[in-house]
Write a protein that holds these residues in place. Structure first.
Motif, PDB file in Angstrom:
ATOM      1  N   ALA A 113      -1.493  11.544   0.376  1.00 50.21           N
ATOM      2  CA  ALA A 113      -1.065  10.136   0.219  1.00 50.21           C
ATOM      3  C   ALA A 113      -0.731   9.499   1.440  1.00 50.21           C
ATOM      4  O   ALA A 113      -1.073   8.282   1.671  1.00 50.21           O
ATOM      5  N   GLY A 114       0.147  10.176   2.178  1.00 46.46           N
ATOM      6  CA  GLY A 114       0.441   9.527   3.587  1.00 46.46           C
ATOM      7  C   GLY A 114      -0.736   9.360   4.487  1.00 46.46           C
ATOM      8  O   GLY A 114      -0.815   8.412   5.086  1.00 46.46           O
TER       9      GLY A 114
ATOM     10  N   VAL B 287       0.492   7.544  -5.881  1.00 49.19           N
ATOM     11  CA  VAL B 287      -0.537   8.391  -5.855  1.00 49.19           C
ATOM     12  C   VAL B 287      -0.078   9.743  -5.713  1.00 49.19           C
ATOM     13  O   VAL B 287      -0.427  10.891  -6.119  1.00 49.19           O
ATOM     14  N   ALA B 288       1.032   9.980  -4.617  1.00 51.16           N
ATOM     15  CA  ALA B 288       1.460  11.325  -4.219  1.00 51.16           C
ATOM     16  C   ALA B 288       2.304  11.832  -5.469  1.00 51.16           C
ATOM     17  O   ALA B 288       2.137  12.886  -5.770  1.00 51.16           O
TER      18      ALA B 288
ATOM     19  N   ALA C  96      -3.832   8.728   3.712  1.00 51.81           N
ATOM     20  CA  ALA C  96      -4.408   7.676   3.126  1.00 51.81           C
ATOM     21  C   ALA C  96      -3.774   6.187   3.340  1.00 51.81           C
ATOM     22  O   ALA C  96      -4.249   5.265   4.211  1.00 51.81           O
ATOM     23  N   TRP C  97      -2.597   6.435   3.258  1.00 58.06           N
ATOM     24  CA  TRP C  97      -1.424   5.302   3.784  1.00 58.06           C
ATOM     25  C   TRP C  97      -1.708   4.799   5.208  1.00 58.06           C
ATOM     26  O   TRP C  97      -1.816   3.636   5.351  1.00 58.06           O
ATOM     27  N   SER C  98      -1.580   5.972   5.948  1.00 53.51           N
ATOM     28  CA  SER C  98      -1.455   5.738   7.513  1.00 53.51           C
ATOM     29  C   SER C  98      -2.746   4.801   7.757  1.00 53.51           C
ATOM     30  O   SER C  98      -3.171   4.094   8.806  1.00 53.51           O
TER      31      SER C  98
ATOM     32  N   PHE D 203       1.703   1.662  -3.765  1.00 52.14           N
ATOM     33  CA  PHE D 203       0.644   2.407  -4.133  1.00 52.14           C
ATOM     34  C   PHE D 203       0.337   4.063  -4.003  1.00 52.14           C
ATOM     35  O   PHE D 203       0.171   4.744  -4.992  1.00 52.14           O
ATOM     36  N   PHE D 204       0.433   4.310  -2.570  1.00 50.31           N
ATOM     37  CA  PHE D 204       0.168   5.536  -2.258  1.00 50.31           C
ATOM     38  C   PHE D 204       1.670   6.397  -2.721  1.00 50.31           C
ATOM     39  O   PHE D 204       1.247   7.659  -2.984  1.00 50.31           O
TER      40      PHE D 204
ATOM     41  N   SER E 217       0.775  -1.230   0.037  1.00 46.78           N
ATOM     42  CA  SER E 217       0.051  -0.002   0.030  1.00 46.78           C
ATOM     43  C   SER E 217       0.619   1.254  -0.018  1.00 46.78           C
ATOM     44  O   SER E 217       0.288   2.364  -0.768  1.00 46.78           O
ATOM     45  N   GLY E 218       1.910   1.269   0.626  1.00 49.84           N
ATOM     46  CA  GLY E 218       3.037   2.277   0.609  1.00 49.84           C
ATOM     47  C   GLY E 218       3.422   2.538  -0.705  1.00 49.84           C
ATOM     48  O   GLY E 218       3.541   3.779  -1.193  1.00 49.84           O
TER      49      GLY E 218
END
Length: 187
Positions: free
Chosen positions: A41-42, A24-25, A44-46, A20-21, A17-18
């Motif tokens: 993005a961070g 996104v970033a 959403a990742w968190s 992927f995001f 997921s990191g």
């Protein structure tokens, strides 16, 4: 098929997921600037990492509760039965529950800071959403006995405390990085 859960699944899920995001970033950076893109993005990742850490079964970890011993109601004993130590984080499980929500609170504020006026609505609504997310996690832990987790009101208090601490940290980060200055350049 092997059961999904344990440290390996959490780390793999966080890594995938990191990645992927991170993409996104990169996609957002041109439109909103690198600070806001990384913060959104961070954030959403968190939120995904919080789900991985709190909802995947704890296979091979001493904290897992057997499915047949799962309580039928949420513990309202403030302070609850949290163990005194946790192998990956010194201190108590309560400290881990608090620390888990700090990045989400900080990145929420940093992501919203680009739009100073809107941040006055987004940040309180986002903190309320993080509180609701914590409640939802506890309800899921209560309802899905197979994940071997226990519902505890103390976890919600600790999670919300972490989000608020994170929001204060996010205010500091916003003053340092000033995301409102990172505008899209014409061209």
């Amino acid at each position: 098929m092997d059961q999904v859960g344990g440290i390996e699944s959490m780390v793999l899920g966080a890594f995938v997921s990191g990645c992927f995001f991170g993409l996104v970033a990169l996609a957002l950076a041109r439109a909103v600037g690198w600070v806001t893109a990384a913060a959104v993005a961070g954030f959403a990742w968190s939120v995904v990492v919080i789900a991985l850490v709190t909802l995947l079964p704890l296979t091979a970890i001493d904290l897992q509760m057997p499915a047949d011993a799962s309580p039928d109601q949420c513990s309202t004993d403030y302070g609850g039965p949290a163990p005194e130590g946790f192998w990956i984080f010194s201190g108590t499980q309560r400290t881990l529950n608090t620390a888990l929500f700090v990045p989400a609170g900080a990145l929420l504020v940093l992501g919203a800071a680009r739009w100073r006026v809107a941040a006055w609505v987004v940040v309180p609504a986002g903190l309320a959403a993080l509180a609701a997310y914590s409640v939802g996690i506890e309800v899921a832990q209560l309802e899905v006995a197979s994940i071997g987790r226990a519902c505890d009101v103390t976890d919600v208090v600790d999670n919300v405390t972490g989000a608020i601490i994170g929001a204060a940290l996010g205010l500091f980060l916003a003053l340092v990085f000033r995301p409102w200055r990172h505008r899209r350049r014409p061209g």
